[in-house]
Design an enzyme around this catalytic site. Structure first.
Site, PDB file in Angstrom:
ATOM      1  N   ASP A  67      -0.720  -6.691   8.482  1.00 35.82           N
ATOM      2  CA  ASP A  67      -0.623  -8.100   8.860  1.00 35.82           C
ATOM      3  C   ASP A  67      -0.196  -8.168  10.322  1.00 35.82           C
ATOM      4  OD1 ASP A  67       0.091 -10.765   9.232  1.00 35.82           O
ATOM      5  OD2 ASP A  67       0.887 -10.986   7.205  1.00 35.82           O
ATOM      6  N   HIS A  68      -1.118  -8.640  11.163  1.00 38.23           N
ATOM      7  CA  HIS A  68      -0.865  -8.622  12.606  1.00 38.23           C
ATOM      8  C   HIS A  68       0.191  -9.636  13.031  1.00 38.23           C
ATOM      9  CE1 HIS A  68      -1.563  -7.200  16.504  1.00 38.23           C
ATOM     10  NE2 HIS A  68      -2.859  -7.382  16.633  1.00 38.23           N
TER      11      HIS A  68
END
Length: 435
Positions: free
Chosen positions: A407-408
């Protein structure tokens, strides 16, 4: 004295379930711990055992009904109540096939949740019918109402073709087909509520058949749709397995003697715990409602298991405190319980990060989807022999492809690359981990 039995809590975030089979009836003598009915939730199929004993006076559920925690299932002319069986909590439920049964009764048949749905509408003795907008009772069996719910249809708007306007599954199918053919949408349809465009009428090109999703498949689809809303990035790398193969040759028999197998997955699970200690953002969750990041000190790792009923993710607890041998034994046990449909709800909850291994099937790489609210997942593909330059010559080397999705919002690309390199280097020298 008449006593009620109510549905206990079903587990974390489980609000309701479908009754797939009722195992007792009015007039039966009920014993403590005897299974009453089989319940399909979003996560598993379980048997609900009784905490009371006596003669059943009234059954208030039938096959196809939806039930919620606290709902009254039956009343008995009670003779005793167990103080040993919890009234609340997931520990009061046993996974399908795992509940204790009285000696005089044969064990209940294990149910395949894909085929457990009734093919004909069940006729309840006291049907709890929904009420249409006009105030009239909707004439439909519970199994038909459930079928309509799973297709996202408000059954109050479906015209019935049976006696007295009774609604059958074919009426629900015809209603959905008509809605799609006319370019409209079924009133109250779940897909429309979620913004999904209706599908075209495929039947004009050939024969088709619409089958409702099982609860597990539906929940997986909904969960992954939500998970995909997080900005995903996938980092790929490869690890030499020469060190691992030597490690397995030396210690494989020791692990097998303990009841497990020294697999690459077991070693990777142990490595992940150490990697999260070094990079704690991988053991976190994004709390957008409070603009915060929740960091977790525990190290529970979920492992994706392919089963005939869909993907299940049992969780191995506290891998940071376990040896690779202990992890291998836990992995073998939980994987078999998943395939046998014996996982409890608690055994599939609380993961910090997940790992999935498709190497036994094939493929060179893939993009796993993060299992929200986790923020990372590690995928492994099939390894192969590749020429690797050792500084003087190319050496045939077994290489393992790794794919790390993250998850950036909370993990930057540079940290993801460092995290994956940590895993690669540990795999290449597995003796750095504790056996």
């Amino acid at each position: 004295m008449a006593t009620e039995f109510n549905v206990p809590e079903l587990g974390e975030n489980v609000k309701e379930g479908d009754v797939v089979r009722v195992l007792v009836k009015a007039g039966d003598t009920l014993a403590v711990d005897q299974p009453i009915f089989e319940l399909e939730t979003d996560k598993a199929t379980i048997e609900v055992p009784s905490t009371v004993a006596g003669t059943i006076v009234e059954m208030k559920i039938t096959q196809g009904d939806k039930v919620k925690p606290g709902q009254t299932v039956l009343t008995v002319d009670a003779v005793s109540r167990s103080s040993e069986v919890p009234r609340d909590g997931a520990q009061g439920l046993q996974p399908l096939g795992g509940a204790a049964k009285p000696a005089e009764k044969a064990p209940a048949e294990v149910v395949n949740i894909e085929t457990a749905r009734p093919t004909q509408p069940a006729q309840p003795t006291q049907p709890a019918q929904p009420v249409a907008a006009s105030g009239s009772v909707v004439p439909a069996a519970p199994s038909v109402r459930r079928f309509a719910r799973e297709l996202g249809v408000d059954i109050a708007h479906v015209p019935g073709s049976g006696p007295g306007g009774r609604i059958g599954q074919e009426d629900v199918k015809a209603f959905v087909k008509a809605s799609m053919t006319t370019g409209g949408s079924a009133s109250g349809a779940q897909g429309v509520r979620m913004g999904y465009a209706p599908l075209p009428d495929f039947s004009k090109w050939g024969s088709v058949e619409s089958k409702p999703m099982s609860n597990i498949r539906r929940k997986t689809a909904e969960h992954l749709t939500q998970a995909w809303m997080a900005p995903h990035v996938t980092q790929n790398d490869k690890a030499s397995l020469m060190g691992f193969e030597a490690f397995r040759d030396d210690f494989g028999a020791r692990v097998e003697k303990a009841g497990g197998r020294l697999t690459i997955t077991a070693v990777v699970i142990k490595i992940l715990a150490a990697a999260m200690d070094k990079y704690p953002q991988f053991a976190s969750s994004v709390d957008m409602a409070n603009n915060a990041i929740v960091f977790k000190s525990y190290r529970h790792i979920g492992v994706a298991v392919d089963t005939p009923n869909g993907l299940l993710v049992p969780v191995i607890r506290d891998v940071n405190t376990k040896t690779i041998t202990e992890i291998a034994v836990d992995l073998a046990t939980l994987s078999q319980r998943a395939r046998d449909k014996k996982l409890s709800l608690d055994e599939m909850s609380g993961g910090v990060m997940s790992v999935t291994n498709l190497g036994g099937i094939g493929g060179t790489s893939f993009t796993p989807i993060v299992n929200q609210p986790e923020v990372a997942i590690l995928g492994m593909s099939r390894g192969g022999i590749e020429p690797v330059w050792d500084g003087e010559q190319f050496v045939p080397t077994p290489m393992l492809p790794l794919s790390l999705s993250y998850d950036h919002r909370v993990i930057d690309g540079a940290d993801a690359a460092r995290f994956l390199r940590f895993i690669v280097e540990a795999l290449e020298s597995p003796l750095t981990m504790v056996l």
